[in-house]
Scaffold this active site. Structure first.
Site, mmCIF file in Angstrom:
data_model
loop_
_atom_site.group_PDB
_atom_site.id
_atom_site.type_symbol
_atom_site.label_atom_id
_atom_site.label_comp_id
_atom_site.label_asym_id
_atom_site.label_seq_id
_atom_site.Cartn_x
_atom_site.Cartn_y
_atom_site.Cartn_z
ATOM 1 N N HIS A 1 0.855 -1.187 0.000
ATOM 2 C CA HIS A 1 0.000 0.000 0.000
ATOM 3 C C HIS A 1 0.887 1.232 0.000
ATOM 4 C CE1 HIS A 1 -3.057 2.923 1.047
ATOM 5 N NE2 HIS A 1 -3.988 1.993 0.870
ATOM 6 N N ARG B 1 -6.244 10.508 -0.400
ATOM 7 C CA ARG B 1 -5.871 11.025 -1.724
ATOM 8 C C ARG B 1 -7.096 11.218 -2.607
ATOM 9 N NH1 ARG B 1 -2.662 6.746 -3.727
ATOM 10 N NH2 ARG B 1 -3.157 5.549 -1.867
#
Length: 556
Positions: free
Chosen positions: A328, A348
């Site tokens: 990740h 994000r």
């Protein structure tokens, strides 16, 4: 330490703050950082992603996947002997008999148990820790499902295939994306509290690699909310579902025709073994994050040690895609107490940007996860523009305060409540200062080979969730893991029901496959005295281990 950061780190954050007004103006004008071309993606992956380098990998020397190259920590477990060698086990008198044995009590296992119980079958759920202790409950950002007007399973399918570098099993992808809207509807019918607009419509957002907004969420605790409703519903079926906590399976049972016939469980509280005879067996044991490939920190729960892979492989099951591991992009790099913990991609998706030590944005925030991870590693290791923590870890800034400036004050705390609290505990207000992140071991893309009914290559043995391989190809997109576990958990149950109704039942159980496997180990000169499955990771120091009375015990 003001804000929980050292004075040196606070000085570096000033560069992030200095570049923020210009980046904010660009974001508000719809000017995103340039995404990579396919050639640029290949370049950064080949140079910096752990899956694409030779370090820490070797060829497997035994079994159905002999010769394939996997992380050496996993190969060590596959090239090992069974914990129950030498244990007196009377298979003629099973301790428990049931229709379906589900090994694993996370999202996949519980969805499977519910579906089988609703079809009238008796189910035993064997879980290593407590019911629900799993990667499912730790998943944060969302679950994908094409249930909005501009979207369809067709576009979802294309996104999954593209995100997986066109390596995916097409049949599995079709099954997952076609079932996705049904899964969203099913979860809501169970009482899941999805994020919604005031008029009741679902809130959906983009994730990395998505062409449509189809990410459904429950704050940044989506997996915990899914596990809540699944566990609550399963407890309403106590007449059909019996959960055995702290009782991991350590070996599968087979019959004389090579059909799975049950499993041996190890009660880690009493250190006793139980023989379970089952008409069908479903492996839903999750991934391998706690093997800590190449020393990476990980986001996984403590039971994620690849037990299902070991048991299935020793019994003769075929594995697939095991060369592919997902790191990740945004695991916590500071404070030390939070290292490895997931910082959801939703940050994000809301507009958070990645910045180097100079306060410069260096990558499009929503590249596919493997590309994003490789770009961060390049920035820190290749370009030497990472931020170094007091303990020597490297990281880059994730500019979360930008979110409030884009969407209004309070957005960070409202949309990311768990993450806000997690950092606030250590004096870091992520609505005011950025987070420091670095890629962390997150997901096992590969696993036991299954078909679109969750059937493995062993009759009577099914598998679902992260313990399987194929649906995500060589890279999983955000929000497809929570979907995967539910789609194939339910499909495994339906296949098991159909087999039992058709009279496809196992004969007398045996453990002959363990003798065969041990003989092959010796013949290949691979017996290094290792026993598996691991059960729980070992974080003890050498000094502590030297004082243990039984270092060979599977209970660590």
């Amino acid at each position: 330490m003001q804000h929980g950061y050292t004075p040196e780190m606070l000085e570096q954050i000033k560069r992030v703050e200095a570049s923020r007004p210009e980046r904010l103006a660009e974001s508000q004008a719809g000017k995103a950082f340039q995404a990579m071309s396919m050639d640029q993606r290949d370049e950064v992956l080949n140079a910096y992603h752990p899956d694409y380098t030779e370090e820490g990998r070797r060829a497997l020397g035994i079994g159905a996947n002999k010769g394939e190259v996997y992380p050496e920590e996993l190969v060590d477990l596959l090239e090992s002997r069974s914990f129950i060698e030498g244990v007196e086990v009377d298979l003629s008198k099973p301790d428990i008999e049931t229709d379906v044995l589900v090994i694993g009590g996370g999202g996949a296992g519980t969805a499977c148990a519910l579906t089988a119980a609703q079809a009238g079958l008796n189910v035993i759920v064997s879980t290593k820790l407590r019911h629900g202790d799993s990667n499912t409950v730790m998943a944060e950002g969302g679950i994908q499902g094409a249930d909005q007007e501009p979207d369809s399973p067709y576009f979802h399918y294309l996104d999954v295939i593209g995100g997986g570098h066109f390596k995916n099993d097409r049949g599995l992808v079709a099954a997952m994306t076609n079932d996705a809207p049904l899964i969203i509807e099913w979860l809501e019918s169970l009482g899941m509290m999805f994020d919604k607009h005031p008029d009741g419509r679902m809130q959906v957002r983009h994730g990395g690699g998505t062409s449509r907004k189809r990410m459904h969420s429950a704050g940044d605790m989506t997996g915990a909310e899914i596990m809540r409703v699944l566990r609550d519903e399963s407890r309403d079926h106590k007449d059909k579902i019996k959960v055995l906590e702290f009782s991991p399976a350590v070996e599968l049972l087979m019959d004389e025709n090579g059909r799975c016939a049950g499993a041996i469980l190890n009660n880690i509280e009493t250190a006793t073994y139980q023989v379970v005879k089952a008409k069908s067996v479903v492996i839903a044991t999750g991934g391998t994050g706690r093997l800590h490939y190449r020393g990476f920190a990980c986001t996984n729960h403590y039971g994620a040690t690849g037990d299902g892979l070991v048991m299935a492989y020793r019994a003769g099951a075929k594995l697939g895609y095991m060369e592919s591991v997902q790191y990740h992009p945004t695991g916590t790099a500071f404070p030390e107490q939070n290292v490895g913990l997931l910082v959801t991609e939703k940050v994000r998706g809301l507009g958070g940007q990645l910045l180097n030590i100079e306060g410069e944005q260096f990558v499009f925030p929503l590249e596919p996860r493997d590309v994003e991870s490789a770009a961060i590693i390049r920035e820190c290791v290749g370009r030497k523009k990472g931020v170094r923590t007091p303990t020597g870890r490297l990281g880059v800034w994730l500019d979360s305060p930008l979110i409030d400036q884009l969407h209004g004050a309070g957005t960070v705390e409202r949309e990311l409540p768990a993450k806000y609290i997690q950092f606030k505990r250590f004096g870091i207000d992520i609505a005011k200062v950025p987070m420091l992140i670095y890629p962390t071991l997150h997901y096992q893309n590969g696993g036991i080979t299954i078909d679109d009914k969750s059937q493995t290559t062993i009759p009577g043995l099914y598998a679902a969730g992260e313990t399987t391989g194929g649906v995500h190809g060589h890279n999983r997109l955000m929000g497809n893991s929570l979907l995967d576990i539910l789609v194939f958990g339910r499909r495994a149950a339906l296949a098991a029901v159909a087999a039992i109704e058709a009279g496809d039942l196992p004969g007398a159980a045996n453990l002959n496959h363990l003798t065969t496997y041990a003989d092959e180990l010796e013949a290949a000169n691979l017996d290094r005295g290792i026993k598996s499955p691991m059960i729980l990771p070992n974080y003890a120091t050498d000094e502590i281990r030297a004082h243990r009375w039984n270092v060979d015990s599977p209970v660590i």
